[in-house]
Design a protein around this motif. Sequence first.
Motif, PDB file in Angstrom:
ATOM      1  N   ASP A  69      46.589  20.072  36.856  1.00  0.00           N
ATOM      2  CA  ASP A  69      46.995  21.210  36.368  1.00  0.00           C
ATOM      3  C   ASP A  69      46.115  22.146  35.783  1.00  0.00           C
ATOM      4  OD1 ASP A  69      49.944  19.305  35.507  1.00  0.00           O
ATOM      5  OD2 ASP A  69      49.709  20.491  37.382  1.00  0.00           O
ATOM      6  N   ALA A  70      45.439  21.650  34.429  1.00  0.00           N
ATOM      7  CA  ALA A  70      44.864  22.541  33.728  1.00  0.00           C
ATOM      8  C   ALA A  70      43.489  23.015  34.219  1.00  0.00           C
ATOM      9  CB  ALA A  70      44.608  22.094  32.383  1.00  0.00           C
ATOM     10  N   PRO A  71      43.053  24.146  34.495  1.00  0.00           N
ATOM     11  CA  PRO A  71      41.678  24.326  34.578  1.00  0.00           C
ATOM     12  C   PRO A  71      40.707  23.871  33.665  1.00  0.00           C
ATOM     13  CG  PRO A  71      42.751  26.409  33.908  1.00  0.00           C
ATOM     14  CD  PRO A  71      43.646  25.431  33.915  1.00  0.00           C
TER      15      PRO A  71
ATOM     16  N   THR B 250      35.008  28.667  35.549  1.00  0.00           N
ATOM     17  CA  THR B 250      36.282  27.996  35.426  1.00  0.00           C
ATOM     18  C   THR B 250      36.637  27.338  36.825  1.00  0.00           C
ATOM     19  OG1 THR B 250      36.982  29.541  33.884  1.00  0.00           O
ATOM     20  CG2 THR B 250      38.815  28.488  35.119  1.00  0.00           C
ATOM     21  N   VAL B 251      36.857  26.029  36.628  1.00  0.00           N
ATOM     22  CA  VAL B 251      37.299  25.179  37.961  1.00  0.00           C
ATOM     23  C   VAL B 251      38.768  25.086  37.975  1.00  0.00           C
ATOM     24  CG1 VAL B 251      36.888  23.408  39.595  1.00  0.00           C
ATOM     25  CG2 VAL B 251      35.098  24.424  37.938  1.00  0.00           C
ATOM     26  N   GLY B 252      39.375  25.184  38.996  1.00  0.00           N
ATOM     27  CA  GLY B 252      41.007  25.020  39.115  1.00  0.00           C
ATOM     28  C   GLY B 252      41.572  25.413  40.311  1.00  0.00           C
ATOM     29  N   ARG B 253      42.741  25.766  40.073  1.00  0.00           N
ATOM     30  CA  ARG B 253      43.692  26.049  41.362  1.00  0.00           C
ATOM     31  C   ARG B 253      44.601  27.421  40.765  1.00  0.00           C
ATOM     32  NH1 ARG B 253      43.624  22.869  45.359  1.00  0.00           N
ATOM     33  NH2 ARG B 253      42.857  20.742  44.790  1.00  0.00           N
ATOM     34  N   GLY B 254      44.827  28.446  41.764  1.00  0.00           N
ATOM     35  CA  GLY B 254      45.445  29.554  41.381  1.00  0.00           C
ATOM     36  C   GLY B 254      44.766  30.596  40.587  1.00  0.00           C
ATOM     37  N   LEU B 255      43.369  30.453  40.642  1.00  0.00           N
ATOM     38  CA  LEU B 255      42.788  31.399  39.656  1.00  0.00           C
ATOM     39  C   LEU B 255      42.436  32.711  40.116  1.00  0.00           C
ATOM     40  CD1 LEU B 255      39.617  28.809  38.698  1.00  0.00           C
ATOM     41  CD2 LEU B 255      42.040  29.253  37.682  1.00  0.00           C
ATOM     42  N   GLN B 256      42.862  33.088  41.247  1.00  0.00           N
ATOM     43  CA  GLN B 256      42.524  34.511  41.673  1.00  0.00           C
ATOM     44  C   GLN B 256      43.421  35.620  40.883  1.00  0.00           C
ATOM     45  OE1 GLN B 256      43.511  34.770  46.187  1.00  0.00           O
ATOM     46  NE2 GLN B 256      43.478  32.714  45.754  1.00  0.00           N
ATOM     47  N   GLY B 257      44.574  35.286  40.076  1.00  0.00           N
ATOM     48  CA  GLY B 257      44.979  35.976  39.184  1.00  0.00           C
ATOM     49  C   GLY B 257      44.364  36.540  37.930  1.00  0.00           C
ATOM     50  N   ARG B 258      43.197  35.578  37.902  1.00  0.00           N
ATOM     51  CA  ARG B 258      42.496  35.774  36.425  1.00  0.00           C
ATOM     52  C   ARG B 258      41.160  36.778  36.908  1.00  0.00           C
ATOM     53  NH1 ARG B 258      41.848  30.500  32.988  1.00  0.00           N
ATOM     54  NH2 ARG B 258      43.604  29.384  33.233  1.00  0.00           N
ATOM     55  N   VAL B 259      41.082  37.178  37.956  1.00  0.00           N
ATOM     56  CA  VAL B 259      39.852  38.231  38.391  1.00  0.00           C
ATOM     57  C   VAL B 259      39.943  39.231  37.254  1.00  0.00           C
ATOM     58  CG1 VAL B 259      38.354  39.516  39.750  1.00  0.00           C
ATOM     59  CG2 VAL B 259      39.498  37.256  40.499  1.00  0.00           C
ATOM     60  N   ALA B 260      41.058  39.931  37.238  1.00  0.00           N
ATOM     61  CA  ALA B 260      41.120  41.267  36.494  1.00  0.00           C
ATOM     62  C   ALA B 260      40.633  40.818  34.900  1.00  0.00           C
ATOM     63  CB  ALA B 260      42.645  41.725  36.438  1.00  0.00           C
ATOM     64  N   ASP B 261      41.204  39.644  34.346  1.00  0.00           N
ATOM     65  CA  ASP B 261      40.829  39.383  32.949  1.00  0.00           C
ATOM     66  C   ASP B 261      39.431  39.340  32.864  1.00  0.00           C
ATOM     67  OD1 ASP B 261      43.495  39.994  31.878  1.00  0.00           O
ATOM     68  OD2 ASP B 261      44.069  37.635  32.263  1.00  0.00           O
ATOM     69  N   ALA B 262      39.013  38.458  33.712  1.00  0.00           N
ATOM     70  CA  ALA B 262      37.372  38.162  34.012  1.00  0.00           C
ATOM     71  C   ALA B 262      36.463  39.529  33.853  1.00  0.00           C
ATOM     72  CB  ALA B 262      36.936  37.399  35.175  1.00  0.00           C
ATOM     73  N   LEU B 263      37.045  40.429  34.431  1.00  0.00           N
ATOM     74  CA  LEU B 263      36.315  41.698  34.655  1.00  0.00           C
ATOM     75  C   LEU B 263      36.314  42.511  33.135  1.00  0.00           C
ATOM     76  CD1 LEU B 263      37.577  42.999  38.087  1.00  0.00           C
ATOM     77  CD2 LEU B 263      35.121  42.472  37.506  1.00  0.00           C
ATOM     78  N   GLY B 264      37.457  42.490  32.633  1.00  0.00           N
ATOM     79  CA  GLY B 264      37.662  43.036  31.113  1.00  0.00           C
ATOM     80  C   GLY B 264      38.051  44.246  31.052  1.00  0.00           C
ATOM     81  N   ASP B 265      38.306  44.855  30.023  1.00  0.00           N
ATOM     82  CA  ASP B 265      39.002  46.337  29.863  1.00  0.00           C
ATOM     83  C   ASP B 265      38.036  47.635  30.070  1.00  0.00           C
ATOM     84  OD1 ASP B 265      41.305  45.151  29.227  1.00  0.00           O
ATOM     85  OD2 ASP B 265      40.944  44.778  27.169  1.00  0.00           O
ATOM     86  N   ARG B 266      36.882  47.599  29.804  1.00  0.00           N
ATOM     87  CA  ARG B 266      36.114  48.543  29.807  1.00  0.00           C
ATOM     88  C   ARG B 266      35.470  48.933  31.240  1.00  0.00           C
ATOM     89  NH1 ARG B 266      30.916  47.694  26.873  1.00  0.00           N
ATOM     90  NH2 ARG B 266      30.720  49.975  27.269  1.00  0.00           N
ATOM     91  N   VAL B 267      35.965  48.209  32.313  1.00  0.00           N
ATOM     92  CA  VAL B 267      35.665  48.303  33.639  1.00  0.00           C
ATOM     93  C   VAL B 267      36.551  49.422  34.244  1.00  0.00           C
ATOM     94  CG1 VAL B 267      35.425  47.750  35.915  1.00  0.00           C
ATOM     95  CG2 VAL B 267      34.673  46.422  34.042  1.00  0.00           C
ATOM     96  N   ALA B 268      36.097  50.622  34.871  1.00  0.00           N
ATOM     97  CA  ALA B 268      36.909  51.623  35.692  1.00  0.00           C
ATOM     98  C   ALA B 268      36.777  51.487  36.948  1.00  0.00           C
ATOM     99  CB  ALA B 268      36.375  52.957  35.322  1.00  0.00           C
TER     100      ALA B 268
END
Length: 363
Positions: A6-8, A22-40
């Motif tokens: 379960d847990a990454p 990060t190694v795990g499953r269903g991680l594609q939804g984390r790409v936006a958070d990984a990029l961060g807020d300052r990116v345009a």
Amino acid sequence: MSEKADAPTDIRVTGDADYTITVGRGLQGRVADALGDRVAKVLIVHTPTVGRLADELRQSLQQRFGQVLLAEVPDAEAAKRVEVAAFCWQIMGQADFTRTDAVVGLGGGAVTDLAGFVAATWLRGVRLVQVPTTVLGMVDAAVGGKTGINTAEGKNLVGAFYAPHAVLCDLDLLETLPKNEILAGFAEVVKAGFIAEPEILDIVEADPDRATDPATPEFRRAVELAIAVKARVVSEDFREGGLREILNYGHTLGHAIEHAERYQWRHGVAVAIGMMYAAELGRMAGSLSDEAVERHRRVLTLLGLPLSYPAGRWPGLLATMQRDKKARAGMLRFIVLDDIAKPRVLAGVDDSVLQFAYQEIAS
């Protein structure tokens, strides 16, 4: 049914460059958070093979970022050319990418090498998130901060050390990979076993089918161990001033074989032969036991990887190795083992010894 944990798992790289793999499953939804807020703006560099996945990622990122562009590049080593990098730079230039914008590498090891180089060189460095989609990308190319492209003279001769902001290794992306692609990538997994983590070899020897099945805990364990080895080494020696050279086990001859095959061979297949050669060279240097050499042969055979290369190709391979970026003042350097998990540098070996070791793996 997949045996899914379960847990990454988060594996940290520290030192000159701090980031999390990060190694795990269903991680594609984390790409936006990984990029961060300052990116345009975001450029997703991908191959045709993962075109559908790239488009899905683009649509999800557009909910958060102002502009998300795709750069489709050739598969495999054909992507690692200066003309392809220039194509990516052109897209970024026309879209007015600034230093607060980002690149995502989505694909195998060649794509993450290219995407990293593009990110490192645009405005001397923009944010980079790697999303490897192959075993090779997850355990090697995407996780160490080495980026580069090939030239006619050799592999990875132009590049930069450039750390990603994050690496997301989504094991779900591997379940549709062809088996031969997984086995080729596993050459880099067992490399980590030979140089530092024998548990990986134990896992393969116990049951090679389960070890190479992305749905099993054995596969995940082997992959996480291999990534952890690389993370430890990179944390201590990001720019390959010393310790990091051990990650090149099997690569000096392996890269020469890739060059000889015009980059039509999978990287792991060439490195497998390179590791068998390094084992024979270690034995001739008087350090590696017959039993350890035989273990190389057994593990690589269990993975269905080749152990030999044609005898008549040696002169060309030697010439290519002498141009290798790891050579010093024309002196070839090889990583050999004193025992399993005891690597060292072997330099200044007489050409006759090198050739004799090659004869042991020549077909």
